[in-house]
Design a protein around this motif. Structure first.
Motif, mmCIF file in Angstrom:
data_model
loop_
_atom_site.group_PDB
_atom_site.id
_atom_site.type_symbol
_atom_site.label_atom_id
_atom_site.label_comp_id
_atom_site.label_asym_id
_atom_site.label_seq_id
_atom_site.Cartn_x
_atom_site.Cartn_y
_atom_site.Cartn_z
ATOM 1 N N GLN A 99 0.840 -1.201 0.000
ATOM 2 C CA GLN A 99 0.000 0.000 0.000
ATOM 3 C C GLN A 99 0.867 1.240 0.000
ATOM 4 O O GLN A 99 1.891 1.302 0.678
ATOM 5 N N SER A 159 0.384 5.300 0.623
ATOM 6 C CA SER A 159 -0.565 6.286 1.126
ATOM 7 C C SER A 159 -1.940 5.668 1.317
ATOM 8 O O SER A 159 -2.957 6.249 0.951
ATOM 9 N N GLY A 160 -1.956 4.482 1.890
ATOM 10 C CA GLY A 160 -3.235 3.870 2.227
ATOM 11 C C GLY A 160 -3.948 3.164 1.083
ATOM 12 O O GLY A 160 -4.956 2.512 1.286
ATOM 13 N N LYS A 161 -3.439 3.259 -0.143
ATOM 14 C CA LYS A 161 -4.127 2.601 -1.262
ATOM 15 C C LYS A 161 -3.327 1.394 -1.729
ATOM 16 O O LYS A 161 -2.098 1.466 -1.822
#
Lengths: 261, 426
Positions: free
Chosen positions: B271, B273-275
């Motif tokens: 991931q 930045s959280g994605k």
């Protein structure tokens, strides 16, 4: 069949290389060098002398120089036959790593084995020529038969060699059978004695295809008479037949060599 | 229409296992015995097996095809069929061009002959003419590096010398189609890199190559296409990287929790930045999460993370063992997620991440589960840097000394300092 001969011709350099290799290896690191080539005919000749002495004592007739020369003349080609067949039989199995790893006509191996023994025969023949030169036996036109007879003999030995090498590859004890037959074949072939000594039974002896050739050689070179036509024709026909049959059989089973060696 | 150099259509090869009669002494009684028993037919069939079944492939001229697979998959059999040493039981193989097979280095070498003689012998055996060998003789000797040892019988060579001479001759055969079976696996590093270079040269020269190997790096670097053989059938056929990954996946013990002794890796996710992503830029900070499920209670467990580049070199490893002071423990039925924060200081390329769950007893020999490749990362990087590592180059200055003035003092004065034009990224 013709295609196979063409392919073999295409690989002639390889055949020459393998024959050269066999010859070279035989003489490398050997104590006596080329004396090897002469050793076997000399042994056969010595055996022949012993046999002739015995025969002459038995028959009351003294043995002559011409008798000894006859044995000498037959000893060298006999050694060629024996060694040629022996080495050819083992040639495929002996070169096992090449049989399984490379693709070229495999009859090159038995043929090269026969050729390397032919080389030995030629050396022995040179020695014979020297002996003949000293013994003043003389030359005659019949000597022109010699190359013809030699070719017939080579054809026979090559044919047998090719067939036996394939057989030995599939059945490993063929070489022991061959060894035994070769050892005792000298009794069944007129090398140490002459076919005429058997009188009426001479023709039986001449059924052995090698016999007419040997008799023919000695008759051309020593007695200065052309070889007897009938037996020679018979022998040449047999040699040719064996060669063609062996070659055909060999090529038929050749694809199975790599898996069965 | 691209020229097809090698083609196999539904190639199958059957072998007999079990008793084969290799002497007359065994055969004749067996034949006699067989004539007494009539109902042998079905039994005999059970003793056969298919080494290759319905193998289809195509190699265009100038292409390099890799053939990989486990031991016993049928790779060497395929090679033997291609080179004509054996004939297929079913199917056809067509070869267009002069073919040379390197199945064994130094095939045909006779131990009693000298190196020089063996070069000629081997050269002719491999398909060159005597004149060709004579012409290329000096090149061959130079390639092997055995100039002083040529007149020694080959049986006195060390195995390395033997391999070098063998490959030197084989490398100069100059065929249209080259089949290579594991010849690169012998020899030292220098020899292996020489062999790879030579093969790349041959490929560039337009030769078609079929390369069988277990050395996946060599296959990845030399071949564009690859086929994967398993138990005699083609399981995958396509671009080299895909096929190699498929091979590794199939070799990984305990993928999808089989043989995992109770602890299995569920998945791996990256991931940024959280994605969830798989494409990144060099230098990105990512979080790589490995989910592990345990069916049993266990102490002293460690999770290892490793990364391979596209040549299957190991470029990075770490472990919870190194990053934590206390070992991990699991309860039955627990699912733990391990998140590693990584800075992707890698060069441009494709990277394969894998994970292993191990116990830390006795040096961590007990392995619970392994997943490779668990995750594929595609890294993009600026063109200043090539290769898996980024060392952040910065060109500081270029010092130059002119050779015109003989005196040392003057030379020092002439040193010019140039300013660097490039700056590396941080």
């Amino acid at each position: 069949m013709l295609q196979h001969f063409k392919t073999l011709y295409h690989y002639r350099q390889l055949l020459a290389m393998i024959a050269w290799r066999d010859i070279k290896v035989k003489y490398k690191q050997s104590l006596m060098g080329f004396m090897w080539a002469i050793l076997m005919p000399l042994i056969v000749l010595s055996a022949g002398i012993v046999v002739r002495i015995v025969l002459s004592r038995f028959s009351g007739q003294p043995f002559s120089l011409s008798q000894l020369l006859t044995v000498a003349t037959k000893a060298a080609p006999w050694a060629f036959c024996v060694n040629g067949i022996r080495f050819a039989t083992n040639s495929l199995v002996g070169n096992g790593n090449l049989v399984t790893k490379l693709n070229f006509p495999k009859e090159i191996f038995p043929i090269a084995a026969v050729l390397s023994n032919l080389f030995d025969f030629l050396i022995a023949a040179c020695l014979l020529t020297l002996i003949f030169a000293f013994s003043r036996v003389g030359l005659s036109n019949d000597i022109l038969w010699v190359p013809v007879l030699i070719v017939a003999l080579v054809l026979l030995v090559t044919g047998l060699g090719i067939l036996l090498s394939a057989l030995n590859l599939f059945f490993r004890d063929v070489k022991y059978l061959v060894e035994t037959v070769l050892t005792f074949a000298i009794f069944f072939t007129p090398v140490l004695y002459d076919a005429q000594m058997f009188g009426r039974w001479a023709n039986l002896l001449l059924l052995n295809p090698i016999a007419p050739v040997l008799e023919g050689l000695s008759s051309c070179v020593v007695i200065h008479q052309p070889p007897a036509a009938g037996p020679i024709l018979y022998s040449t026909a047999i040699s040719f037949g064996i060669f063609i049959f062996s070659y055909w059989a060999f090529k038929n089973v050749e694809p199975k060599f790599a898996e069965n060696i | 229409m691209p020229d097809i150099a090698l083609e196999g259509i539904s190639v199958s090869k059957k072998f007999r296992k079990g008793e084969s009669f290799d002497s007359l002494r065994d055969l004749i009684p067996a034949l006699v015995g067989r004539s007494w028993k009539k109902a042998i037919g079905a039994q005999l069939q059970k003793k056969e097996f298919w080494a290759l079944k319905d193998v289809c492939f195509e190699v265009k001229r100038g292409e390099a095809l890799g053939v990989i697979g486990h031991n016993g998959a049928g790779k060497s059999t395929l090679l033997k069929l291609l080179s004509g040493i054996m004939k297929p039981t079913q199917g056809t193989i067509s070869v267009r061009g002069k073919l040379s097979a390197l199945i064994e280095v130094g095939a045909g070498f006779h131990p009693d002959l000298t190196g020089r003689e063996n070069i000629y012998l081997n050269g002719v055996i491999l398909g060159m003419t005597r004149d060709e060998v004579a012409r290329k003789f000096d090149e061959i000797v130079e390639f092997s590096g055995l100039q002083e040892f040529l007149d020694m019988p080959v049986k006195r060579y060390s195995s390395g010398m033997y391999a070098r001479l063998g490959f030197a001759v084989a490398a100069h055969v100059d065929p249209d189609i080259l089949l290579v079976d594991e010849v690169l696996s012998v020899g030292d590093w220098a020899y292996q890199s020489k062999c790879s270079e030579k093969m790349k040269e041959l490929i560039k020269g337009g030769a078609t190559v079929v390369f069988i190997s277990h050395n996946l790096r060599a296959v990845a670097s030399l071949c564009q296409k690859c086929i994967l053989l398993e138990h005699g059938t083609v399981v995958k056929n396509g671009p080299a990287e895909e096929v190699i990954s498929a091979y590794l996946v199939s070799s990984a013990a305990g993928s999808a929790g089989e043989n995992s002794n109770g602890i299995s890796i569920v998945d791996m996710v990256a991931q940024k930045s959280g994605k969830n992503e798989c494409k990144f830029a060099a230098g990105d900070r990512i979080v790589l999460s490995i989910r592990v499920r345990s069916e049993i209670d266990c102490n002293n467990v460690a999770v290892h993370l490793y990364t391979y580049d596209s040549n299957f070199y190991n470029v990075f490893q770490t472990s919870t063992e190194f990053l934590r002071s206390t070992p991990l423990s699991f309860f039955a039925g627990e699912v733990k997620t391990f998140s590693f924060e990584l800075s992707l200081h890698l060069g441009c390329g494709i990277y394969y991440c894998g994970a292993v769950v191990r116990s830390v007893f006795h040096g961590g020999l007990e392995q619970f589960d392994r997943k490779f490749p668990g995750l594929t990362l595609y890294i993009d990087a600026p063109g200043e840097v090539n290769g898996p590592s980024n060392l952040y180059p910065r060109l500081l200055d270029i010092a130059s000394v002119r050779a015109s003035e003989p005196s040392g003092a003057r030379a020092a004065q002439d040193t010019i300092k140039e300013d660097s034009a490039l700056c590396g990224r941080i």
